[in-house]
Design a protein around this motif. Sequence first.
Motif, PDB file in Angstrom:
ATOM      1  N   SER A   4       0.809  -1.028   0.007  1.00 11.19           N
ATOM      2  CA  SER A   4      -0.024   0.097  -0.028  1.00 11.19           C
ATOM      3  C   SER A   4       0.839   1.425   0.077  1.00 11.19           C
ATOM      4  O   SER A   4       0.520   2.244  -0.571  1.00 11.19           O
ATOM      5  N   VAL A  64       2.479   1.766  -3.730  1.00 10.95           N
ATOM      6  CA  VAL A  64       1.202   2.101  -4.910  1.00 10.95           C
ATOM      7  C   VAL A  64       0.991   3.466  -4.544  1.00 10.95           C
ATOM      8  O   VAL A  64       0.844   4.430  -5.476  1.00 10.95           O
ATOM      9  N   THR A  65       0.873   4.051  -3.197  1.00 13.46           N
ATOM     10  CA  THR A  65       0.419   5.343  -2.885  1.00 13.46           C
ATOM     11  C   THR A  65       1.611   6.455  -3.369  1.00 13.46           C
ATOM     12  O   THR A  65       1.207   7.574  -3.216  1.00 13.46           O
ATOM     13  N   MET A  82       3.380   5.818  -6.213  1.00 15.40           N
ATOM     14  CA  MET A  82       3.284   5.934  -7.899  1.00 15.40           C
ATOM     15  C   MET A  82       2.473   6.720  -8.321  1.00 15.40           C
ATOM     16  O   MET A  82       1.259   6.818  -8.077  1.00 15.40           O
ATOM     17  N   PHE A 117      -0.809   5.672 -10.135  1.00 16.07           N
ATOM     18  CA  PHE A 117      -1.920   5.351  -9.268  1.00 16.07           C
ATOM     19  C   PHE A 117      -2.571   6.503  -8.548  1.00 16.07           C
ATOM     20  O   PHE A 117      -3.770   6.733  -8.488  1.00 16.07           O
ATOM     21  N   ASN A 169       7.352  -3.213  -5.490  1.00 15.53           N
ATOM     22  CA  ASN A 169       7.063  -1.973  -6.032  1.00 15.53           C
ATOM     23  C   ASN A 169       8.214  -1.148  -6.552  1.00 15.53           C
ATOM     24  O   ASN A 169       8.110  -0.330  -7.306  1.00 15.53           O
ATOM     25  N   THR A 216       8.044  -2.461 -10.150  1.00 13.04           N
ATOM     26  CA  THR A 216       6.558  -1.930 -11.258  1.00 13.04           C
ATOM     27  C   THR A 216       6.875  -0.333 -11.105  1.00 13.04           C
ATOM     28  O   THR A 216       5.911  -0.010 -12.184  1.00 13.04           O
ATOM     29  N   ALA A 217       7.344   0.245 -10.117  1.00 13.35           N
ATOM     30  CA  ALA A 217       7.334   1.722 -10.455  1.00 13.35           C
ATOM     31  C   ALA A 217       7.962   2.343 -11.616  1.00 13.35           C
ATOM     32  O   ALA A 217       7.894   3.297 -12.284  1.00 13.35           O
ATOM     33  N   TRP A 228       1.060  -0.261 -10.879  1.00 13.76           N
ATOM     34  CA  TRP A 228       0.474  -0.673  -9.509  1.00 13.76           C
ATOM     35  C   TRP A 228      -0.606  -1.524  -9.592  1.00 13.76           C
ATOM     36  O   TRP A 228      -0.803  -2.480  -8.553  1.00 13.76           O
ATOM     37  N   ARG A 229      -1.153  -2.210 -10.892  1.00 16.28           N
ATOM     38  CA  ARG A 229      -2.294  -3.561 -10.976  1.00 16.28           C
ATOM     39  C   ARG A 229      -1.221  -4.368 -10.869  1.00 16.28           C
ATOM     40  O   ARG A 229      -1.756  -5.464 -10.028  1.00 16.28           O
ATOM     41  N   SER A 286       1.656  -4.731  -9.000  1.00 17.06           N
ATOM     42  CA  SER A 286       1.849  -4.641  -7.569  1.00 17.06           C
ATOM     43  C   SER A 286       0.769  -5.185  -6.558  1.00 17.06           C
ATOM     44  O   SER A 286       0.822  -6.107  -5.742  1.00 17.06           O
TER      45      SER A 286
END
Length: 520
Positions: free
Chosen positions: A45, A48-49, A51, A54, A190, A193-194, A202-203, A205
Amino acid sequence: MAGGGLAVAAAGGVEFEAKITPIVIISCIMAATGGLMFGYDVGVSGGVTAMPDFLKKFFPVVYRKTISGHRDSNYCKYDNQGLQLFTSSLYLAGLTATFFASYTTRKLGRRLTMLIAGVFFIVGVVFNAAAQNLAMLIVGRILLGCGVGFANQAVPVFLSEIAPTRIRGGLNILFQLNVTIGILFANLVNYGTAKIEGGWGWRLSLGLAGIPALLLTVGALLVVDTPNSLIERGKLDEGKAVLKRIRGTENVEPEYLELVEASRIAKEVKHPFRNLLQRKNRPQLVIAVALQFFQQFTGINAIMFYAPVLFSTLGFESDASLYSTVITGAVNVVSTIVSIYSVDKLGRRFLLLEAGVQMFFAQVIIAIILGIKVTDNSDNLSTGFAVLVVIMVCTFISAFAWSWGPLGWLIPSETFPLETRSAGQSVTVCINLLFTFVIAQAFLSMLCHFKFGIFLFFSGWVLIMSIFVWFLVPETKNIPIEEMTERVWRKHWLWKRFMDDDEYVQHDDLAKKNGFVGPL
């Protein structure tokens, strides 16, 4: 073939024969994957917050603040209730689910409760990875939270009950080790994927949470239920057969009789939650509630949830922020391994007290550095100070990982008697998730208003909790779960006042009949 041998201590020096069997090790490893899922949810969490893609899709207001060159405060750019709700909704759902999990743990068994958790996790992952709007995202987090509630209820109890006494601490900490591995796995995912272009990193992740979810589900299908649970549900022959398998010996009669007696006492309790409030159960309840409250007010989850956001706030570039998070995640894993090897040797109290000192000084130093070097609109820490902050965060995390992290779950799971164990674990999980929710929902706003003082706030709580441990938390290493009353509570300077002699006459009579001469 057994992996090793030991004897499980009973009252009065008589010992239950037990070996460290492969079935125990495998069952504990499989069950502990519930911690892997929990850890991944905690770690993913925060990543992704941080990114941009996202934030742009679900939280455009926050996205605009992060790219704006004219922000009011460096500490406030992520202060958004919706963003905090994305993280905290999981824990609010878990808090609610744990009451249902208490019932299933008691009536359906530890194993089936873990299976239910796995199903919740899988469905929640699907919703999150496929989310098209904020509502779908929150529903996914709520389903994951239900999984957390069921898993955190069943797994620590399962591990404590199936493990031989002298390695109970180490095997129980497998749950916390898997939490830390899950966090590290999420940090690494993360970080990768970043860098994905196209706005779908983010999907991936969120979707990769399906791996630990599947592991937990498959594990729950493969493991055996605990003898305690089987006997508690009236399956005496099956419970005895499982006890022989997990102990690696035919000579299980003394331990079996003790479990049967504990189950008989438990069956007389028609309202376990009401019974939990009785005077004789107050020491276990007070310590369980306090440990969960204090665990969250160390500030650990504030750092773990929002580590990338926190490092970004301090002026780290995006890559450097995620990289620093991976470092802290690795420290978390290694330090938890230290706990597995030391908890049954050094004891619970020593680890909690040593860590209190270490966490206190680490947070005070972080606060001083930030107070001097990070103003509202500063862009960057100098490299030297940035490295020092990461080192101090790692110092703090390492102390937590070999103490308050695993022991916050271990001590409650091994101290409640069988008649209130499910209810006690339910309250433990509930309090933990309640304050996890509070910290997750409030931290970014607290960071905005307290600024560097947030670390002084948490260090003050670390001091208070260390004083609590010094005076009120007894040592429980190498003590069989069903012997805690006689050998721990009735010998403590304060808690012995809550133990009434006549409540344990029947237990002592049974012990004497089976050749145990317990302390009176």
